[in-house]
Write an enzyme that holds these catalytic residues in place. Structure first.
Site, PDB file in Angstrom:
ATOM      1  N   ILE A 124     -14.535 -53.364  28.535  1.00  0.00           N
ATOM      2  CA  ILE A 124     -14.387 -52.042  27.929  1.00  0.00           C
ATOM      3  C   ILE A 124     -13.467 -52.160  26.718  1.00  0.00           C
ATOM      4  CG2 ILE A 124     -13.623 -49.670  28.255  1.00  0.00           C
ATOM      5  CD1 ILE A 124     -16.112 -50.385  29.875  1.00  0.00           C
ATOM      6  N   LYS A 125     -13.988 -51.761  25.563  1.00  0.00           N
ATOM      7  CA  LYS A 125     -13.186 -51.806  24.338  1.00  0.00           C
ATOM      8  C   LYS A 125     -12.380 -50.517  24.227  1.00  0.00           C
ATOM      9  CE  LYS A 125     -14.691 -53.410  20.460  1.00  0.00           C
ATOM     10  NZ  LYS A 125     -15.520 -53.543  19.231  1.00  0.00           N
ATOM     11  N   ILE A 126     -11.081 -50.679  24.187  1.00  0.00           N
ATOM     12  CA  ILE A 126     -10.161 -49.543  24.115  1.00  0.00           C
ATOM     13  C   ILE A 126      -9.364 -49.637  22.820  1.00  0.00           C
ATOM     14  CG2 ILE A 126      -8.182 -48.390  25.176  1.00  0.00           C
ATOM     15  CD1 ILE A 126     -10.553 -48.156  26.952  1.00  0.00           C
TER      16      ILE A 126
END
Length: 226
Positions: A86-88
Site C-alpha cells: 500500500i502506497k501511503i
C-alpha cells in the site's frame, strides 16, 4: 537492486516483464488516469495475473486522513490481494496510517518523499520501501542524490529493514545517479527504461559482429544453422 515499472499499461507490463528483469509494478492516481481503466480493481487484478506473486505490486490510496487511507487499503486488499504494497503519502496523517498498517503486518511503501526528515519518519514508522521523488526534488532546487545517500546511511547505521525506492524520473541519467547514490530499487516509466537499449553503439556493434560472421559462413546463416 530492483527495477520496477511505473505503469499500469498492460501492454507495457507484458513487454517489460518479458524482456527485462522487472521485480514489480508501481502505480499512483496520475498513472491510473493515463490508462483510465473502466474497472480499476479488475484491471489491477489483471496486472497481478501478468506479474505473478513473485513480483511486488504497489497501489496508492487517495484518502487524506489516516482513517480514509486505512479504508482505501482495506478495499485494495479485499479486491486485489493481501500481498499488495500500500502506497501511503508521507504526510502527517500518512505516517499515522503507516504505523497502523505495519501494526497489522501489512506491506507499505511510503511515497511523496521530498525531505530527509520525511524519510526518517517513514523509516521509524516501519515502511518497507520509501520513495523519494528524484526529478521533483531537483525541480524545486533540492539534491535528491544527497537525500538518498543520507537515508541509505541511516538505514545501514540503524539496521532498518527498508529499501529506498527512487521514483519520479525525467531521464535515464537520473536513474543511474539514484542507484549510484545508494537506492536499492528504482521505479521508472517503461519508456525511460527502454532508452537503456537505444544507444546506437550497441546496434552498430551487433551489426559489425554479424557482418563478420556472415562474411565467413554466408548471409543470414546463424550459429544454429551450422
Amino acid at each position: 537492486m530492483e527495477f520496477i515499472l511505473d505503469t499500469i499499461n498492460l501492454d507495457e507490463i507484458r513487454d517489460g516483464v518479458d524482456h527485462m528483469p522487472i521485480s514489480g509494478i508501481t502505480s499512483n492516481p496520475s498513472i491510473v488516469k493515463k490508462t483510465a481503466p473502466d474497472d480499476f480493481f479488475e484491471h489491477m487484478r489483471e496486472v497481478r495475473r501478468i506479474i505473478g506473486k513473485e513480483r511486488s505490486l504497489h497501489i496508492q490510496v487517495v484518502g487524506t486522513t489516516c482513517e480514509d487511507m486505512l479504508r482505501d487499503a482495506k478495499r485494495i486488499f479485499e479486491e486485489v490481494d493481501e500481498d499488495v504494497y500500500i502506497k501511503i503519502p508521507t504526510s502527517y496523517e500518512g505516517v499515522k496510517a503507516i504505523k497502523a498498517l505495519k501494526a497489522q503486518g501489512r506491506n507499505v511503501t511510503a511515497t511523496a518523499i521530498y525531505t530527509v526528515m520525511q524519510a526518517y519518519m517513514a523509516l521509524e514508522a516501519g515502511a518497507d520501501y520509501i520513495a523519494p521523488y528524484v526529478n521533483r526534488i531537483a525541480n524545486i532546487g533540492g539534491d535528491p542524490y544527497d537525500l538518498i545517500d543520507k537515508v541509505e546511511s541511516r538505514i545501514a547505521m540503524d539496521g532498518y529493514d527498508c529499501k529506498i525506492l527512487a521514483a519520479s524520473f525525467h531521464a535515464l541519467g537520473q536513474v543511474e545517479e539514484s542507484l549510484a547514490a545508494g537506492a536499492q530499487a528504482i521505479t521508472a516509466p517503461y519508456g525511460v527504461l527502454k532508452t537503456i537499449f537505444g544507444n546506437i553503439n550497441i546496434s552498430q556493434a551487433i551489426k559489425d559482429f554479424n557482418n563478420d560472421w556472415y562474411d565467413l559462413y554466408g548471409d543470414n546463416k546463424k550459429v544454429s544453422d551450422l
